[in-house]
Write an enzyme that holds these catalytic residues in place. Structure first.
Site, PDB file in Angstrom:
ATOM      1  N   ASP A   1      16.530  14.655  10.709  1.00  0.00           N
ATOM      2  CA  ASP A   1      15.477  14.701   9.599  1.00  0.00           C
ATOM      3  C   ASP A   1      15.392  13.561   8.931  1.00  0.00           C
ATOM      4  OD1 ASP A   1      14.057  16.001   7.989  1.00  0.00           O
ATOM      5  OD2 ASP A   1      14.832  17.324   8.688  1.00  0.00           O
TER       6      ASP A   1
ATOM      7  N   TRP B   1     -14.477   1.667  -7.049  1.00  0.00           N
ATOM      8  CA  TRP B   1     -12.348   1.940  -6.296  1.00  0.00           C
ATOM      9  C   TRP B   1     -11.441   1.362  -7.245  1.00  0.00           C
ATOM     10  CZ3 TRP B   1      -7.786   0.561  -3.926  1.00  0.00           C
ATOM     11  CH2 TRP B   1      -8.764  -0.577  -3.433  1.00  0.00           C
TER      12      TRP B   1
ATOM     13  N   SER C   1       3.699   9.994  -5.853  1.00  0.00           N
ATOM     14  CA  SER C   1       4.759  10.599  -4.309  1.00  0.00           C
ATOM     15  C   SER C   1       4.706   9.413  -3.208  1.00  0.00           C
ATOM     16  CB  SER C   1       3.301  11.225  -3.918  1.00  0.00           C
ATOM     17  OG  SER C   1       3.119  11.196  -2.718  1.00  0.00           O
TER      18      SER C   1
ATOM     19  N   HIS D   1      -3.611  -5.958  -2.480  1.00  0.00           N
ATOM     20  CA  HIS D   1      -3.956  -6.573  -1.085  1.00  0.00           C
ATOM     21  C   HIS D   1      -3.278  -6.166  -0.429  1.00  0.00           C
ATOM     22  CE1 HIS D   1      -5.904  -9.420   0.774  1.00  0.00           C
ATOM     23  NE2 HIS D   1      -4.851  -9.308   1.686  1.00  0.00           N
TER      24      HIS D   1
ATOM     25  N   GLU E   1      -1.570  -3.543  -0.626  1.00  0.00           N
ATOM     26  CA  GLU E   1      -2.085  -2.325  -0.561  1.00  0.00           C
ATOM     27  C   GLU E   1      -2.978  -1.745   1.206  1.00  0.00           C
ATOM     28  OE1 GLU E   1      -1.945   1.132  -1.484  1.00  0.00           O
ATOM     29  OE2 GLU E   1      -3.271   1.880  -0.632  1.00  0.00           O
TER      30      GLU E   1
ATOM     31  N   SER F   1       1.477  -0.712  19.046  1.00  0.00           N
ATOM     32  CA  SER F   1       3.033  -1.940  19.370  1.00  0.00           C
ATOM     33  C   SER F   1       3.024  -0.379  19.975  1.00  0.00           C
ATOM     34  CB  SER F   1       3.403  -2.466  18.575  1.00  0.00           C
ATOM     35  OG  SER F   1       2.414  -3.409  18.141  1.00  0.00           O
TER      36      SER F   1
ATOM     37  N   THR G   1      -1.023 -12.774  12.501  1.00  0.00           N
ATOM     38  CA  THR G   1      -1.856 -12.031  12.619  1.00  0.00           C
ATOM     39  C   THR G   1      -2.113 -12.262  13.857  1.00  0.00           C
ATOM     40  OG1 THR G   1      -2.623 -11.531  10.721  1.00  0.00           O
ATOM     41  CG2 THR G   1      -3.984 -10.460  12.656  1.00  0.00           C
TER      42      THR G   1
END
Lengths: 534, 304
Positions: A108, A144, A172, A256, A258, A271, A331
Site C-alpha cells: 500500500d 488564477w 494536502s 513555474h 508548479e 513513457s 525536453t
C-alpha cells in the site's frame, strides 16, 4: 511472467473493503483513495469545464451578450484555479495512488491514514472556494495568478476564504508528496532498484520533491496577502516600502515549478504507454531519468520569464531568458526518446496510444510556443495576449490532460477488470483531438494579432477566430461528457480484461489479476528483468 | 505467512475515522477564522463559534490519532520498515517548513536588496521613487516609509546595538536560551540511549522550561515593541518582515515546546527505549530545526 510470484494470504491483513459510505470516508486503501482522487478530479474537471464554456459563450461574438464583466473575471479566475488545483493535480495524485504501490511491489502507500487525510482535505477546500461565488461581493476575480494589489487592496472580501482554501490545498499536496516519497524510497520490493523503476514512478518521485519545495512558498505568499489585507502589513504595498512585483516573484517561484508538477507525471505516463504499443523497450531510459531531473532543477531558476514586462534589470531579463531556453534541451531529449521508441516498432494504435502520440505532437507545439515566449523582446509583444493562452492550453490540455485520459484508458482494465469499447474510445479520441485544436490553434493567431487575454469583449477583427474557438470548445467539452459515458459503460458492462491486458505491457502491475485485488503485494514480489524498465 | 505479530509485515491500518474528521475540523477552523477576520474588517461583532468548534475537533482527534499510533507501536505492529516511513515523513515535513520560512526570508532579502533602493530612486526601477516619493531615503531598518501618511514608520527598531551592549539586548538572551535548549535536548536523547531515566527527565524538563522561557522573553519583546518602540505590523516593510518572521518562528517554538512537553509526559510513563523512541527523536529534530531558523533570524533580522 511465470517467475513472478504473486502471493496472497488469507490472514487478517487481507480483508476486503468496508460496506457503504464508510468505505469511502474512512478508507486507508491506496486503490480506494486513488479512485476517490480520480472521481473528484473528474468532477472538478466538469465544473471547471462549464466555466470555460461560459467564457467561450460570452466570447462567441464581440460585444457583451450573456454575462457582465465582473462575473467574467470570476469565471476566468475560478476556471484556472479549479483546473490546476482541482482537476489536473488531483488526477495525477490519484494515478500515483493507484499505480505507485503496484509498480514498486508495495502492499500500500507508506502512510495510509495520512493518505486519506490528503484526499479528504480537497473536497472541503474546494467546497469553500466554490461557495465564494455565491457570497456577497462574488468569488475571486483577480486571475488564477492572484497578483497583488488586485488580490489585496482591490479584492472582494471573499479573498479570505480563497487564502485559507489555498492553505488547505497546500497541506494536502505536501502530505501527498511526503507519502509518495516515503512509498517510493522505502517500500520498493527487493530487486526494484532506483534505475529499474518504471518512469511513471521516477517522474512522480521528482514531482513530489517539486511539490514539497514550492507549496510552502505558495502558503507563504498567501499568508503575506492575508496579513496585508487584515493586519496592516505592507509586503505588497510600495507606500510602506513593499512591492507588488515582489508578489509576482514569490508567486512564480512557486508557479513555474508548479507547471512542471503538472507535466512531469504526464511524461511518465507517456513513457509507460508508448513502449507498450510500439512493442519495444523505452529508448534511452537513463537519459529520460536525467532529463526529468534536469527539468525539475531548471524549473527553480526560470520563474521571472513570466514577468518580463513588469520591469526588471537587464541582467535579470537575460538570465531568465537563457535559463528558460535551456529547458528545451532536456525536453528535446524526451521527445527524441519517445520518437525513437516508436521508430521501427510494431506499432498498434489503441486509444491510449492515440492519446499518447497526440500528446507528443501537441505538447511539442506547446513547447515551441513556449520557446517563442522565452525570448524577452518577443515576449514584450506576446505578453498577456491569447498567444499565451494558446501556449499554456497546448501544454495543459493535449499535454497534461491527454496523458491523464491516456492513463485512464491504459490502466482502467487493470482497475475495474473490464475492457473499454475500443471504437467508442477512438471516437472519444478523435472528437477530443479535433476539439482541442479547433479551440486553441486559432488563439495563436488572435494573440499574435494583439487580442488581450481575460477580457470579455474584443475588437471586430478577432470575431472569426473567436467564433471558431468557441465552436471547438463546445465540441471538446461535450466529448468529455461522452468520455464519462464510455467510463460508466466500461465499469458496468465492459468485456472482462485479461491480467496482462496489453500484449506488450511490462511492469509489476500487469502481473496482478484484473481487477487488481484489494491489497496488492502483501509479500514483496520478485522483480525480474522482464518486468523492470518499462 | 504474515500475521499480526509478524514483524516482517508492513502494518496497514484497516480504516480510520481520524483523517476525515481532521479534514472537516480543518475546514471549520479556517472557515471560522475567515468569518472572524471578515467580521472584524467589516466592523461587525465577530463570530468565533465555528473557529472554536474546528480547533477543538482538530485537537481532540489529533490526540486520539497520536495515542493510536503509540498504542500500535506498543502492540508490536510497527516494524522497522514502517519506522523508516515515519523518519522519511518527518524529515521531508521539516524540509517543507524550511521552504515556508524561505518565502519570508526571500521577501526580506528582496525588499532590502532591490525594492528599497528602487524606491529611493536608484537603479532599473528608480523612476517609481522619483515620481511618487522623491523625498524617501532608503535605509535599513526603514524608519520613515515612502508614504508616511499611509504607513507610519516605527519610532525605534529592533536592530542589534554594538557588541558591547548585547548584555542588555533581549534577542541576544533569546539566542542563548534557544541554543542551550538544543544542547539540553541532545543530552536528553543521550540519556535515552544510555537508559538513564533520571537524566532523561531532567534534561527534557529543562528543555521544555527553556522553550517556555524563550516564549516569555519573545512576548516581552513584542510588548516592548508595541508599547514603547511604536514598532507594529503596520510600521511598513520593516515591521511586516520583522513580525512575520519572528512571529511564525515563535508559533513554531510554541508547537515545538508543546510537542516536547508531550514527550516529557511520555518519558514519565517510561515510553522510550534506546532503540524505540521515534516520537522523541522527531520532536528533537523539529526543535533543532526551530533553533536553526532562529539563528538565521538573529543574523538577518536583528544583526545585519
Amino acid at each position: 511472467m511465470s517467475e513472478v510470484v504473486v502471493a496472497h494470504h488469507d490472514d487478517h491483513h487481507d480483508h476486503g473493503p468496508d460496506k457503504g459510505l464508510a468505505r469511502w470516508l474512512f478508507t486507508t486503501n491506496h486503490k480506494d483513495i486513488g479512485t476517490l482522487y480520480l472521481w473528484f478530479s473528474f468532477t472538478m474537471f466538469l465544473i471547471g469545464g462549464v466555466m470555460a464554456l461560459i467564457i467561450r459563450t460570452e466570447l462567441f461574438q464581440p460585444g457583451l451578450q450573456f454575462i457582465d464583466p465582473a462575473f467574467f473575471n470570476q469565471m476566468t479566475t475560478n476556471h484556472g484555479l479549479i483546473m490546476v488545483f482541482g482537476a489536473i493535480m488531483p488526477a495525477f495524485v490519484g494515478l500515483a495512488n493507484w499505480l505507485v504501490p503496484m509498480m514498486v511491489g508495495a502492499p500500500d502507500m507508506a502512510l495510509p491514514r495520512m493518505n486519506n487525510l490528503s484526499f479528504w482535505i480537497l473536497p472541503f477546500a474546494f467546497a469553500m472556494l466554490i461557495s465564494t461565488l455565491f457570497m456577497e461581493g462574488g468569488g475571486p476575480n483577480f486571475g488564477w495568478t492572484f497578483y497583488a494589489p488586485l488580490s489585496t487592496t482591490y479584492a472582494p472580501d471573499t479573498v479570505t476564504y480563497f487564502i485559507f482554501g489555498v492553505h488547505l490545498m497546500g497541506a494536502s499536496s505536501i502530505m501527498g508528496s511526503i507519502n509518495i516519497i516515503a512509498t517510493i524510497l522505502n517500500m520498493r520490493a527487493p530487486g526494484m532498484t532506483l534505475m529499474k523503476m518504471p518512469l511513471f514512478v521516477w517522474t512522480w518521485l521528482i514531482t513530489a520533491y517539486l511539490l514539497l519545495a514550492v507549496m510552502p512558498v505558495l502558503a507563504g505568499a498567501v499568508t503575506m496577502m492575508l496579513f496585508d489585507i487584515h493586519f496592516g502589513t505592507s509586503f505588497f504595498n510600495a507606500a510602506g516600502g513593499g512591492d507588488p512585483v515582489m508578489f509576482q516573484h514569490i508567486f512564480w517561484f512557486f508557479g513555474h515549478p508548479e507547471v512542471y508538477i503538472m507535466i512531469l507525471p504526464a511524461f511518465g505516463i507517456v513513457s509507460q504507454i508508448i513502449p507498450t504499443f510500439a512493442r519495444k523497450p523505452l529508448f534511452g531510459y537513463d537519459s529520460m531519468v536525467y532529463a526529468t531531473a534536469s527539468i525539475a532543477f531548471l524549473s527553480f531558476i526560470v520563474w521571472a520569464h513570466h514577468m518580463f514586462t513588469v520591469g526588471m534589470p537587464l541582467a535579470g531579463q537575460l538570465f531568465f531568458m537563457y535559463s528558460t531556453m535551456l529547458i528545451a534541451v532536456p525536453t528535446g531529449v524526451k521527445v527524441f526518446n519517445w520518437t525513437a521508441t516508436m521508430w521501427r516498432g510494431s506499432m498498434t494504435f489503441e486509444t491510449p496510444m492515440l492519446f499518447a502520440i497526440a500528446f507528443v505532437i501537441l505538447f511539442t507545439i506547446g513547447g515551441f510556443s513556449g520557446l517563442m515566449l522565452a525570448i524577452t523582446p518577443v515576449d514584450y509583444q506576446y505578453h498577456d495576449t491569447y498567444f499565451v493562452v494558446a501556449h499554456f492550453h497546448y501544454v495543459l490540455v493535449p499535454g497534461a490532460l491527454f496523458s491523464i485520459i491516456a492513463a485512464v484508458y491504459y490502466w482502467l482494465p487493470k482497475w475495474c477488470g473490464r475492457m473499454y469499447d475500443e471504437s467508442l474510445g477512438k471516437l472519444h479520441f478523435w472528437l477530443s483531438f479535433i476539439g482541442v485544436n479547433v479551440t486553441f490553434f486559432p488563439q495563436h493567431f488572435s494573440g499574435l494579432a494583439g487580442m488581450p487575454r481575460r477580457i470579455p469583449d474584443y475588437a471586430l477583427q478577432f470575431a472569426d477566430f473567436n467564433m471558431v474557438s468557441s465552436i471547438g470548445a463546445f465540441i471538446f467539452g461535450f466529448s468529455q461528457v461522452f468520455f464519462l459515458y464510455v467510463l460508466i459503460k466500461t465499469i458496468r458492462s465492459g468485456e472482462p480484461a485479461t491480467d496482462r491486458v496489453w500484449e506488450g505491457a511490462h511492469g509489476l502491475e500487469w502481473t496482478l489479476p484484473s481487477p487488481a485485488p484489494y491489497h496488492s503485494f502483501t509479500t514483496p514480489p520478485n522483480v525480474t528483468d522482464a518486468e523492470a524498465h518499462s | 505467512m504474515a500475521n499480526s505479530t509478524d514483524q516482517s509485515a508492513y502494518y496497514i491500518p484497516h480504516n480510520s475515522w481520524y483523517p476525515f474528521l481532521i479534514a472537516a475540523g480543518a475546514l471549520c477552523m479556517l472557515a471560522g477564522l475567515g468569518n472572524w477576520l471578515n467580521d472584524l474588517k467589516a466592523g461587525d461583532e465577530p463570530s468565533h463559534l465555528l473557529f472554536y468548534i474546528g480547533s477543538a475537533t482538530l485537537a481532540v482527534v489529533l490526540f486520539f490519532w497520536f495515542a493510536k499510533v503509540i498504542e500500535e507501536n506498543h502492540a508490536g505492529l510497527t516494524n522497522a520498515q514502517l519506522k523508516r516511513s515515519y523518519v522519511w515523513g518527518m524529515g521531508w515535513f521539516i524540509f517543507s517548513e524550511v521552504m515556508f520560512f524561505a518565502a519570508f526570508f526571500g521577501a526580506l532579502f528582496y525588499a532590502r536588496a532591490l525594492v528599497l533602493p528602487w524606491l529611493g530612486g536608484e537603479g532599473a526601477k528608480g523612476l517609481t521613487g522619483e515620481y511618487l516619493w522623491p523625498e524617501f531615503k532608503p535605509e535599513w531598518p526603514v524608519m520613515t516609509n515612502p508614504n508616511p501618511d499611509v504607513f507610519q514608520g516605527p519610532g525605534e527598531s529592533m536592530a542589534a546595538p554594538g557588541l558591547g551592549s548585547w548584555g542588555g539586548y533581549l534577542p541576544f538572551w533569546n539566542t542563548v536560551v534557544l541554543l542551550s535548549s538544543s544542547v539540553t535536548v541532545h543530552f536528553a536523547h543521550t540519556a535515552i540511549k544510555n537508559q538513564h531515566r533520571g537524566k532523561l527527565l531532567g534534561w527534557l524538563g529543562l528543555t521544555v522550561l527553556l522553550g517556555v522561557a524563550f516564549l516569555i522573553l519573545q512576548a516581552e519583546e513584542y510588548i516592548h515593541a508595541y508599547n514603547e518602540l511604536g514598532l507594529t505590523l503596520s510600521s511598513g516593510i520593516y515591521g511586516s518582515t520583522f513580525f512575520l518572521l519572528t512571529g511564525f518562528h515563535g508559533f513554531h517554538v510554541t508547537l515545538g515546546t508543546f510537542i516536547l512537553l508531550i514527550q516529557l509526559l511520555r518519558a514519565f510513563k517510561g515510553d522510550f527505549r534506546p532503540d524505540d523512541c521515534f516520537g522523541f527523536e522527531s520532536a528533537s529534530w523539529y526543535w533543532h530545526f526551530v533553533d536553526v531558523v532562529w539563528v538565521c533570524l538573529f543574523i538577518f533580522v536583528y544583526v545585519m
